[in-house]
Motif scaffolding. Structure first.
Motif, PDB file in Angstrom:
ATOM      1  N   LEU A  22      23.120 -31.117  37.094  1.00 41.01           N
ATOM      2  CA  LEU A  22      23.575 -30.125  36.124  1.00 41.01           C
ATOM      3  C   LEU A  22      23.729 -30.655  34.707  1.00 41.01           C
ATOM      4  O   LEU A  22      23.934 -29.895  33.775  1.00 41.01           O
ATOM      5  CB  LEU A  22      24.914 -29.533  36.578  1.00 41.01           C
ATOM      6  CG  LEU A  22      24.909 -28.905  37.976  1.00 41.01           C
ATOM      7  CD1 LEU A  22      26.310 -28.507  38.377  1.00 41.01           C
ATOM      8  CD2 LEU A  22      23.957 -27.726  38.018  1.00 41.01           C
ATOM      9  N   GLY A  23      23.698 -31.978  34.534  1.00 41.04           N
ATOM     10  CA  GLY A  23      23.847 -32.551  33.195  1.00 41.04           C
ATOM     11  C   GLY A  23      25.258 -32.455  32.655  1.00 41.04           C
ATOM     12  O   GLY A  23      25.480 -32.541  31.458  1.00 41.04           O
ATOM     13  N   HIS A  64      14.818 -37.785  34.579  1.00 38.31           N
ATOM     14  CA  HIS A  64      14.610 -36.655  33.668  1.00 38.31           C
ATOM     15  C   HIS A  64      13.620 -37.037  32.572  1.00 38.31           C
ATOM     16  O   HIS A  64      12.751 -36.238  32.214  1.00 38.31           O
ATOM     17  CB  HIS A  64      15.941 -36.193  33.061  1.00 38.31           C
ATOM     18  CG  HIS A  64      16.815 -35.484  34.036  1.00 38.31           C
ATOM     19  ND1 HIS A  64      16.678 -34.146  34.328  1.00 38.31           N
ATOM     20  CD2 HIS A  64      17.829 -35.934  34.813  1.00 38.31           C
ATOM     21  CE1 HIS A  64      17.574 -33.798  35.230  1.00 38.31           C
ATOM     22  NE2 HIS A  64      18.290 -34.867  35.545  1.00 38.31           N
ATOM     23  N   VAL A  87      25.154 -28.433  27.507  1.00 38.62           N
ATOM     24  CA  VAL A  87      24.074 -27.722  28.201  1.00 38.62           C
ATOM     25  C   VAL A  87      23.949 -26.281  27.710  1.00 38.62           C
ATOM     26  O   VAL A  87      22.855 -25.862  27.310  1.00 38.62           O
ATOM     27  CB  VAL A  87      24.246 -27.802  29.738  1.00 38.62           C
ATOM     28  CG1 VAL A  87      23.246 -26.902  30.442  1.00 38.62           C
ATOM     29  CG2 VAL A  87      24.079 -29.247  30.215  1.00 38.62           C
ATOM     30  N   VAL A 102      19.474 -30.109  30.638  1.00 36.99           N
ATOM     31  CA  VAL A 102      20.183 -31.024  31.546  1.00 36.99           C
ATOM     32  C   VAL A 102      19.859 -32.463  31.195  1.00 36.99           C
ATOM     33  O   VAL A 102      20.745 -33.303  31.026  1.00 36.99           O
ATOM     34  CB  VAL A 102      19.837 -30.711  33.019  1.00 36.99           C
ATOM     35  CG1 VAL A 102      20.311 -31.822  33.945  1.00 36.99           C
ATOM     36  CG2 VAL A 102      20.442 -29.374  33.437  1.00 36.99           C
ATOM     37  N   ALA A 149      16.940 -31.620  40.421  1.00 35.19           N
ATOM     38  CA  ALA A 149      16.826 -30.842  39.180  1.00 35.19           C
ATOM     39  C   ALA A 149      15.368 -30.630  38.794  1.00 35.19           C
ATOM     40  O   ALA A 149      15.013 -29.576  38.270  1.00 35.19           O
ATOM     41  CB  ALA A 149      17.574 -31.528  38.048  1.00 35.19           C
ATOM     42  N   PHE A 161      24.785 -24.172  37.557  1.00 32.29           N
ATOM     43  CA  PHE A 161      25.645 -24.650  36.480  1.00 32.29           C
ATOM     44  C   PHE A 161      26.764 -23.648  36.217  1.00 32.29           C
ATOM     45  O   PHE A 161      27.927 -24.019  36.075  1.00 32.29           O
ATOM     46  CB  PHE A 161      24.834 -24.887  35.201  1.00 32.29           C
ATOM     47  CG  PHE A 161      25.645 -25.485  34.089  1.00 32.29           C
ATOM     48  CD1 PHE A 161      25.850 -26.848  34.032  1.00 32.29           C
ATOM     49  CD2 PHE A 161      26.225 -24.690  33.108  1.00 32.29           C
ATOM     50  CE1 PHE A 161      26.612 -27.410  33.015  1.00 32.29           C
ATOM     51  CE2 PHE A 161      26.982 -25.233  32.098  1.00 32.29           C
ATOM     52  CZ  PHE A 161      27.177 -26.607  32.054  1.00 32.29           C
TER      53      PHE A 161
END
Length: 179
Positions: A22-23, A64, A87, A102, A149, A161
């Motif tokens: 979810l970052g 990522h 985010v 994210v 993700a 999120f």
């Protein structure tokens, strides 16, 4: 290993999953894990969480980045907030797709954690063994979260999120009302 430390380490997987997937959510999970499960005093727990969240975010950033889901310039220029603010700001104001927001959020969190830790190091004593253990487990969770993700549809990631923010907000509110 005590039961409380074992529980803290088990909960650390969730810290990493939240960050990688979810970052965000690292600090809001890490401080309570350290305080309530590992019996760390609040001020050292905050400093320790900066290590855990900073290192975990930096490592979670790798998949990522490899997947092309990081806007480096945007991340370096971004000035405020944790993942809960970064985010949505990157999605709503910056127009980034959720997976890229994210990844970019992880860059922001890693940089902010390093800066925040510098402010704490002179005034607290950190349990480096516990910090390293929690970090190692959280990093493992973050790598799993980062892979997930990259495979989830952006709309599912946005929904996840959103639910995470709602659940964490309800938890914080319940804690405040009970205390």
């Amino acid at each position: 290993m005590s039961v409380t430390i074992a529980l803290a380490l088990a909960a650390s997987v969730l810290i990493g999953l939240a960050l990688g997937l979810l970052g965000g959510g690292g600090s809001i999970l890490t401080v309570p894990v350290l305080v309530y499960l590992a019996a760390v005093e609040p001020k050292p727990a905050i400093a320790m969480s900066l290590v855990v969240v900073g290192v975990t975010s930096a490592v979670a950033l790798i998949p990522h980045a490899r997947g092309g889901r990081v806007q480096w310039r945007t991340g370096v220029l971004f000035g405020a907030g944790g993942g809960f603010l970064v985010v949505p700001a990157l999605v709503l104001l910056g127009g980034l797709p959720m997976p890229t927001a994210v990844g970019t959020s992880l860059l922001v969190i890693a940089m902010k954690s390093a800066a925040g830790l510098a402010g704490y190091l002179h005034s607290v004593t950190i349990d480096w063994r516990l910090t390293a253990a929690v970090t190692a487990v959280a990093v493992t969770g973050s790598l799993v979260g980062g892979r997930l993700a990259g495979r989830l549809r952006p709309d599912l990631l946005r929904q996840a999120f959103g639910w995470f923010v709602i659940v964490m907000g309800a938890g914080v509110l319940a804690g405040q009302l009970a205390g």
